[in-house]
Motif scaffolding. Sequence first.
Motif, short mmCIF file in Angstrom:
data_model
loop_
_atom_site.label_atom_id
_atom_site.label_comp_id
_atom_site.label_asym_id
_atom_site.label_seq_id
_atom_site.Cartn_x
_atom_site.Cartn_y
_atom_site.Cartn_z
N CYS A 96 3.92 1.61 -1.14
CA CYS A 96 4.58 1.81 -2.44
C CYS A 96 3.62 2.47 -3.43
O CYS A 96 4.03 3.32 -4.22
CB CYS A 96 5.08 0.47 -3.00
SG CYS A 96 6.56 -0.15 -2.16
N GLN A 97 2.35 2.09 -3.37
CA GLN A 97 1.34 2.75 -4.21
C GLN A 97 1.23 4.23 -3.85
O GLN A 97 1.11 5.10 -4.72
CB GLN A 97 -0.01 2.07 -4.04
CG GLN A 97 -0.08 0.67 -4.63
CD GLN A 97 -1.45 0.03 -4.40
OE1 GLN A 97 -2.35 0.65 -3.83
NE2 GLN A 97 -1.61 -1.20 -4.86
N CYS A 98 1.29 4.49 -2.54
CA CYS A 98 1.24 5.87 -2.06
C CYS A 98 2.43 6.67 -2.58
O CYS A 98 2.28 7.78 -3.10
CB CYS A 98 1.19 5.89 -0.54
SG CYS A 98 1.33 7.52 0.20
N ALA B 13 -4.18 5.68 -0.94
CA ALA B 13 -3.23 4.61 -0.62
C ALA B 13 -2.68 4.76 0.79
O ALA B 13 -2.45 3.76 1.49
CB ALA B 13 -2.09 4.61 -1.64
N ASP C 191 -4.89 10.13 -5.18
CA ASP C 191 -4.59 8.69 -5.19
C ASP C 191 -3.59 8.34 -4.10
O ASP C 191 -3.68 7.28 -3.46
CB ASP C 191 -4.04 8.27 -6.56
CG ASP C 191 -5.08 8.36 -7.67
OD1 ASP C 191 -6.29 8.35 -7.35
OD2 ASP C 191 -4.68 8.46 -8.84
N SER D 171 0.84 -1.21 0.00
CA SER D 171 0.00 0.00 0.00
C SER D 171 0.86 1.25 0.00
O SER D 171 0.58 2.22 -0.71
CB SER D 171 -0.92 0.01 1.22
OG SER D 171 -1.85 -1.05 1.17
#
Length: 422
Positions: free
Chosen positions: A77-79, A94, A90, A75
């Motif tokens: 890394c998506q952030c 995340a 986005d 999560s």
Amino acid sequence: RPPRTKMASLGQYLDAAAHAVSVKDSATLALLFDVDSVHALGAVRSALGDRGMNVGELCEEKVGAYAPWDEIFASHCQCLGANAEGRYDDAFVAMQATIAAFVKDFRAQDTAWSLDALMNLVRGAVALATRADDEAERAGRQRKDSRLGDAGAALMLVYRNTANTSVWEKKSQCLFLVISLFKIYFKLNTLHLCKNLINAVNLPTFPTFDTFPVAQRVTYAFYVGRLAVFDDDFGVAEQHLEYAFRHCRGDSRRNKTLILRYLLPVKLLMGKMPTTVLLQKYGLGEYVDVVSAMKSGNVRMLNDALKTHQISFIRQGTFLVLEKLRNIVLRTLFRKVHAFSAEKNPAKGNQVNLHMFLAALKWCGCDMDIDEVEMIVANLIFKKFVKGYISHKSRVVVLAKAGAFPAISYDDDRPKIAYLQN
């Protein structure tokens, strides 16, 4: 050992994550969860161009042995990726997922070794929420609820899991979280939400106030004082703002000035005048004429000062408080009229003809009739600024022979707040 700072690739970033978790390296873990870390952003940015890379699988490969940290880092890394590309909404979504997964594991831990990392996530959530709201505003997008409000909900989740625990070390950041929530609630103008937090701080299960860093204590007292000003609870406001000013670092002039912008109106309401030296030292020139009007009883000077600096006072949230000074200025003027009347006619030294007060008000530029003057004096008596009664038939105020002008107080005879006495 994996490097603690320089991480050229996402793989190296996750290797560092796995090592930090395995040895419970709180400092490195906190760095890895810094959403604005140049090294973390660089590592994730290096993977953005590789469309064939599955970040979830890589997290499971690198950190899967320490579940649920693979989920947490997936999560995050998506952030980081969204933040690196400027997709702040986005990134915040995340971040919400990261915090939820982190807190779920943190709740089960019997130590607080990862607390610093959690606090970095808290800071990151507020930063990303602010950027997301700014981004939406620039784009003209209408949103029912702000992301900053959502950040407040995430922080409250963290707060509950640090405050309601038997692991005492987890409570060490409780006041920081309370302050962070205060800042959000003040910015969103949802001040009613502050009350439950204040009640929580006053509970016996909350850590002793003196155990927190001075900076946090000062900031907490400042916000509680501001809130009390808005609630017209001036006794509580004075105690908290005085504490904040007294304990604020001497070289932090900006913060001391900010505290004084709320403390001064409270002091003035209590009839306590600041020195000219103090006003000059902290650049509070807007109060010079206000103080002069208070001392002289010049209603026109007060009105002019409030009008001149109205926008500034409204922005600070102190304009309505300063408007309350009119009663004190009127009392000062009435007291001077009484002194003049008593000197002129000692036999009736405790009486003041309302027409004499009317003349003084007209000299100050107040255009009113005798009935309005009588209402002013009746209000001063009602508010206990003056002791006496009005003879309507003869238009005379009969003052008490002792203590006709009692000291102004908003303390309501309540005891001093214990945790502010050190």
